[in-house]
Write a protein that holds these residues in place. Structure first.
Motif, PDB file in Angstrom:
ATOM      1  N   ALA A  17      -8.808   9.896  -3.738  1.00  0.00           N
ATOM      2  CA  ALA A  17      -9.222   8.675  -3.039  1.00  0.00           C
ATOM      3  C   ALA A  17      -8.566   7.436  -3.634  1.00  0.00           C
ATOM      4  CB  ALA A  17     -10.737   8.530  -3.078  1.00  0.00           C
ATOM      5  N   SER A  18      -8.261   7.485  -4.928  1.00  0.00           N
ATOM      6  CA  SER A  18      -7.653   6.323  -5.588  1.00  0.00           C
ATOM      7  C   SER A  18      -6.140   6.283  -5.452  1.00  0.00           C
ATOM      8  CB  SER A  18      -8.018   6.337  -7.077  1.00  0.00           C
ATOM      9  OG  SER A  18      -7.452   7.466  -7.719  1.00  0.00           O
ATOM     10  N   ALA A  19      -5.557   7.207  -4.683  1.00  0.00           N
ATOM     11  CA  ALA A  19      -4.096   7.254  -4.537  1.00  0.00           C
ATOM     12  C   ALA A  19      -3.576   5.951  -3.969  1.00  0.00           C
ATOM     13  CB  ALA A  19      -3.702   8.414  -3.627  1.00  0.00           C
ATOM     14  N   GLY A  20      -2.543   5.420  -4.614  1.00  0.00           N
ATOM     15  CA  GLY A  20      -1.894   4.211  -4.123  1.00  0.00           C
ATOM     16  C   GLY A  20      -2.554   2.921  -4.540  1.00  0.00           C
ATOM     17  N   ASN A  21      -3.560   2.978  -5.427  1.00  0.00           N
ATOM     18  CA  ASN A  21      -4.258   1.769  -5.849  1.00  0.00           C
ATOM     19  C   ASN A  21      -3.900   1.413  -7.283  1.00  0.00           C
ATOM     20  OD1 ASN A  21      -6.071   1.220  -3.485  1.00  0.00           O
ATOM     21  ND2 ASN A  21      -6.744   3.298  -3.962  1.00  0.00           N
ATOM     22  N   ASN A  22      -4.169   0.159  -7.642  1.00  0.00           N
ATOM     23  CA  ASN A  22      -3.825  -0.303  -8.984  1.00  0.00           C
ATOM     24  C   ASN A  22      -4.907   0.088  -9.982  1.00  0.00           C
ATOM     25  OD1 ASN A  22      -5.944  -2.066  -8.533  1.00  0.00           O
ATOM     26  ND2 ASN A  22      -4.619  -3.783  -8.001  1.00  0.00           N
ATOM     27  N   SER A  23      -4.648  -0.247 -11.254  1.00  0.00           N
ATOM     28  CA  SER A  23      -5.535   0.189 -12.326  1.00  0.00           C
ATOM     29  C   SER A  23      -6.930  -0.393 -12.178  1.00  0.00           C
ATOM     30  CB  SER A  23      -4.931  -0.225 -13.680  1.00  0.00           C
ATOM     31  OG  SER A  23      -5.819   0.027 -14.730  1.00  0.00           O
ATOM     32  N   LEU A  24      -7.027  -1.653 -11.795  1.00  0.00           N
ATOM     33  CA  LEU A  24      -8.325  -2.303 -11.708  1.00  0.00           C
ATOM     34  C   LEU A  24      -9.202  -1.610 -10.676  1.00  0.00           C
ATOM     35  CD1 LEU A  24      -9.647  -4.791 -13.035  1.00  0.00           C
ATOM     36  CD2 LEU A  24      -9.026  -6.079 -11.011  1.00  0.00           C
ATOM     37  N   ARG A  75       0.844  -1.185   0.000  1.00  0.00           N
ATOM     38  CA  ARG A  75       0.000   0.000   0.000  1.00  0.00           C
ATOM     39  C   ARG A  75       0.886   1.245   0.000  1.00  0.00           C
ATOM     40  NH1 ARG A  75      -5.089  -1.820  -1.143  1.00  0.00           N
ATOM     41  NH2 ARG A  75      -5.691  -3.546   0.198  1.00  0.00           N
ATOM     42  N   SER A  76       1.118   1.792  -1.192  1.00  0.00           N
ATOM     43  CA  SER A  76       2.077   2.892  -1.305  1.00  0.00           C
ATOM     44  C   SER A  76       1.621   4.136  -0.556  1.00  0.00           C
ATOM     45  CB  SER A  76       2.314   3.225  -2.783  1.00  0.00           C
ATOM     46  OG  SER A  76       1.094   3.469  -3.441  1.00  0.00           O
ATOM     47  N   LEU A  77       0.302   4.335  -0.412  1.00  0.00           N
ATOM     48  CA  LEU A  77      -0.175   5.509   0.309  1.00  0.00           C
ATOM     49  C   LEU A  77       0.225   5.452   1.780  1.00  0.00           C
ATOM     50  CD1 LEU A  77      -1.829   8.096   0.071  1.00  0.00           C
ATOM     51  CD2 LEU A  77      -3.869   6.774   0.616  1.00  0.00           C
ATOM     52  N   GLY A  78      -0.021   4.305   2.428  1.00  0.00           N
ATOM     53  CA  GLY A  78       0.379   4.153   3.827  1.00  0.00           C
ATOM     54  C   GLY A  78       1.882   4.142   4.007  1.00  0.00           C
ATOM     55  N   ILE A  79       2.590   3.519   3.071  1.00  0.00           N
ATOM     56  CA  ILE A  79       4.056   3.475   3.151  1.00  0.00           C
ATOM     57  C   ILE A  79       4.639   4.878   3.068  1.00  0.00           C
ATOM     58  CG2 ILE A  79       6.132   2.694   1.945  1.00  0.00           C
ATOM     59  CD1 ILE A  79       4.518   0.221   1.086  1.00  0.00           C
ATOM     60  N   LEU A  80       4.107   5.683   2.156  1.00  0.00           N
ATOM     61  CA  LEU A  80       4.624   7.040   1.998  1.00  0.00           C
ATOM     62  C   LEU A  80       4.316   7.901   3.219  1.00  0.00           C
ATOM     63  CD1 LEU A  80       6.124   8.798   0.007  1.00  0.00           C
ATOM     64  CD2 LEU A  80       3.950   9.454  -0.999  1.00  0.00           C
ATOM     65  N   VAL A 129       9.552  15.672  -4.094  1.00  0.00           N
ATOM     66  CA  VAL A 129       8.334  15.778  -4.895  1.00  0.00           C
ATOM     67  C   VAL A 129       8.114  14.542  -5.764  1.00  0.00           C
ATOM     68  CG1 VAL A 129       7.232  17.078  -6.758  1.00  0.00           C
ATOM     69  CG2 VAL A 129       8.343  18.289  -4.884  1.00  0.00           C
ATOM     70  N   VAL A 130       9.170  14.022  -6.390  1.00  0.00           N
ATOM     71  CA  VAL A 130       8.989  12.940  -7.364  1.00  0.00           C
ATOM     72  C   VAL A 130       8.333  11.702  -6.736  1.00  0.00           C
ATOM     73  CG1 VAL A 130      10.204  11.323  -8.866  1.00  0.00           C
ATOM     74  CG2 VAL A 130      10.782  13.741  -8.931  1.00  0.00           C
ATOM     75  N   PRO A 131       8.838  11.161  -5.622  1.00  0.00           N
ATOM     76  CA  PRO A 131       8.161   9.984  -5.065  1.00  0.00           C
ATOM     77  C   PRO A 131       6.785  10.285  -4.486  1.00  0.00           C
ATOM     78  CG  PRO A 131       9.985  10.635  -3.658  1.00  0.00           C
ATOM     79  CD  PRO A 131      10.073  11.465  -4.882  1.00  0.00           C
ATOM     80  N   THR A 132       6.628  11.435  -3.812  1.00  0.00           N
ATOM     81  CA  THR A 132       5.314  11.748  -3.252  1.00  0.00           C
ATOM     82  C   THR A 132       4.294  12.048  -4.347  1.00  0.00           C
ATOM     83  OG1 THR A 132       6.035  14.045  -2.958  1.00  0.00           O
ATOM     84  CG2 THR A 132       6.228  12.585  -1.065  1.00  0.00           C
ATOM     85  N   ALA A 133       4.731  12.697  -5.421  1.00  0.00           N
ATOM     86  CA  ALA A 133       3.809  13.009  -6.511  1.00  0.00           C
ATOM     87  C   ALA A 133       3.334  11.749  -7.223  1.00  0.00           C
ATOM     88  CB  ALA A 133       4.480  13.952  -7.509  1.00  0.00           C
ATOM     89  N   SER A 134       4.169  10.711  -7.275  1.00  0.00           N
ATOM     90  CA  SER A 134       3.739   9.473  -7.917  1.00  0.00           C
ATOM     91  C   SER A 134       2.560   8.833  -7.202  1.00  0.00           C
ATOM     92  CB  SER A 134       4.911   8.482  -7.971  1.00  0.00           C
ATOM     93  OG  SER A 134       5.275   8.049  -6.673  1.00  0.00           O
ATOM     94  N   VAL A 135       2.332   9.207  -5.944  1.00  0.00           N
ATOM     95  CA  VAL A 135       1.214   8.668  -5.172  1.00  0.00           C
ATOM     96  C   VAL A 135       0.107   9.697  -5.002  1.00  0.00           C
ATOM     97  CG1 VAL A 135       0.531   7.679  -2.950  1.00  0.00           C
ATOM     98  CG2 VAL A 135       2.727   7.063  -3.950  1.00  0.00           C
ATOM     99  N   PHE A 136       0.470  10.939  -4.644  1.00  0.00           N
ATOM    100  CA  PHE A 136      -0.521  11.934  -4.256  1.00  0.00           C
ATOM    101  C   PHE A 136      -0.974  12.836  -5.402  1.00  0.00           C
ATOM    102  CE2 PHE A 136       1.448  11.219  -0.003  1.00  0.00           C
ATOM    103  CZ  PHE A 136       0.297  10.804   0.643  1.00  0.00           C
ATOM    104  N   LEU A 137      -0.089  13.195  -6.319  1.00  0.00           N
ATOM    105  CA  LEU A 137      -0.443  14.148  -7.376  1.00  0.00           C
ATOM    106  C   LEU A 137      -1.138  13.387  -8.509  1.00  0.00           C
ATOM    107  CD1 LEU A 137       1.852  17.043  -8.526  1.00  0.00           C
ATOM    108  CD2 LEU A 137       0.099  16.093  -9.980  1.00  0.00           C
TER     109      LEU A 137
END
Length: 494
Positions: free
Chosen positions: A361-368, A166-171, A312-320
């Protein structure tokens, strides 16, 4: 031979033309030779597994380094607040632009009767719980139901979200740890700093080596889409795909122009340095695969502050979630036009607000799972959620690359704006007109050679005499002294 193969794959992975050719070949293979496409898709899944394995710890370490360096800049709290505010503004700008242009062009409003009937049958099957199978990632994945994961913004167990990926919780945990670590004195974290630096460079190398498989990934993903998705469905959804790709291109060009203006670099150089991370984001179907390339391009090549870049780069990959916000806006407009729903000004406002809420709300989730969050927007308009599941699961893998690309370019534009006033960290190339460096030459005269030879001979004689003296002393040592020495060392028998 091995070095030649590695060099060939590296050149292929950095070439837009080569990747497009691989995608086209994969589409042909998916239609006429599905077995070959399955083999390439398996290799693509191996690539994604390697990238995910290295990307999660890289996400933690890069965030940690970026936050520590940002805290050392002037006015760190103000800069972090500025980053958060501008990120929200960029997501809102992408949603607003998509809403305005999508409302004018009305994707989905001009379908012919046959395509509209085909899409209606898909939605009806999904709503009735029919046996409609859309295999995108795994052989047994069904179009319904899509389960929304638990919110893990502030997890109670870091190891659990780490295992679950879960990248959101990890970040979130990485940000808290980075803040605490930055508060320590420099003498207290030097050892840990060196250890994290080694881990950081190792993970960068793993992802960089894995990215040479991008041509295989492009071939496998394209073959999988064309072999598992009905051609009529793709043709019916082509209006949505065209609008989405064109808007991503327009917003991406605007972001590149911002980087060009803020970085005071020629536009050609900006495109050249960002080419590799852009291709990785477009092809890899992963928001984190381009992190090492983006950090290198934005800091060492384009000169922006490395502390800001690594934060910014790692946080933006999840939050932005700029790409996701645009995606949800166009999705809602397409479904509304498909059902001939007349949209009022209030409906337009609800679509924009709902798309931003769904994107975050979809931050950190996969495509499906991302498709399932479209229900937030559709429920505000009282449109059937089954339309999103039935229609957009079939093409979501096609949309994932442009969605990741827009998120990447938005994060790079954010870095360019926030880094204003900070010293450049660009690694300057040596000037072409500079005079070549002359080698240092040692010149010895004949007298110098004689003196050096004499000193060497004298040193050799002194060493020889010292060795003779030590040996003679050991030979003439009296027996009593030897006995005393043996008594003092009872462990020595002879």
């Amino acid at each position: 031979m091995e070095q030649a193969d590695m060099g060939f794959l590296t050149r292929m992975s950095h070439s837009l033309l080569a990747l497009l050719m691989c995608m086209a070949a994969g589409g042909v293979a998916g239609i006429f030779a599905p077995a070959l496409g399955d083999v390439a898709y398996t290799a693509a899944q191996v690539y994604l597994s390697i990238v995910s394995m290295a990307a999660i710890p890289l996400l933690v370490v890069a965030t940690f380094f970026g936050l520590r360096q940002t805290m050392g800049l002037p006015f760190p709290a103000r800069r972090i607040a500025m980053i958060a505010g501008l990120a929200l503004l960029l997501v809102a700008s992408c949603a607003g632009t998509g809403l305005a242009l999508g409302w004018v062009n009305s994707p989905g409003a001009h379908l012919d009767a046959d395509l509209r009937e085909h899409l209606g049958e898909l939605v009806q099957k999904a709503g009735d719980g029919g046996d409609m199978e859309m295999r995108l990632y795994d052989g047994g994945v069904q179009a319904t139901p899509v389960e929304r994961p638990r919110a893990t913004l502030l997890p109670d167990n870091f190891f659990r979200v780490l295992v679950e990926g879960r990248s959101l919780g990890i970040l979130s945990c990485a940000l808290l740890f980075g803040l605490a670590f930055a508060a320590l004195a420099r003498t207290q974290h030097n050892a840990l700093n060196h250890m994290f630096e080694g881990i950081y460079r190792t993970l960068e190398l793993i992802i960089a080596r894995a990215n040479i498989l991008l041509p295989v990934v492009a071939f496998g993903m394209s073959a999988h889409v064309f072999s598992q998705t009905d051609a009529v469905t793709i043709r019916a959804m082509s209006g949505f795909l065209l609008h989405f790709v064109v808007l991503v291109a327009l917003l991406g060009m605007a972001a590149i122009w911002v980087i060009h203006r803020r970085g005071n670099q020629p536009l050609v150089e900006v495109l050249q340095h960002l080419k590799t991370p852009m291709l990785v984001s477009l092809v890899s179907s992963s928001t984190t695969a381009s992190i090492p390339h983006t950090i290198e391009a934005m800091s060492a090549r384009l000169g922006f502050s490395r502390g800001i870049v690594e934060l910014v780069v790692p946080t933006a990959s999840v939050f932005l979630r700029a790409g996701s916000a645009l995606y949800y806006v166009l999705l809602a407009l397409f479904v509304a036009n498909l059902y001939d729903r007349t949209l009022s000004a209030a409906d337009i406002g609800m679509i924009g607000t709902g798309a931003m809420v769904a994107a975050f709300a979809s931050a950190g989730n996969n495509s499906l799972t991302n498709v399932g969050y479209a229900g937030i927007v559709l429920s505000l308009l009282q449109l059937p959620i089954e339309a999103a599941l039935a229609l957009f699961l079939a093409i979501d893998l096609i949309c994932e690359g442009p969605r990741n690309l827009l998120t990447l370019l938005a994060s790079c534009a954010l870095i360019a704006i926030v880094s204003a006033g900070l010293p450049s960290e660009r690694v300057a190339a040596p000037a072409a007109h500079a005079a070549p460096v002359q080698p240092l030459r040692f010149v010895l005269t004949r007298g110098n050679v004689y003196l050096l030879a004499g000193c060497s001979v004298l040193a050799s004689l002194l060493i020889l005499l010292m060795g003779i003296a030590v040996g003679a002393r050991q030979a003439v040592q009296p027996p009593a002294a030897y006995a005393t020495s043996a008594a003092a060392n009872p462990g020595i028998s002879r």
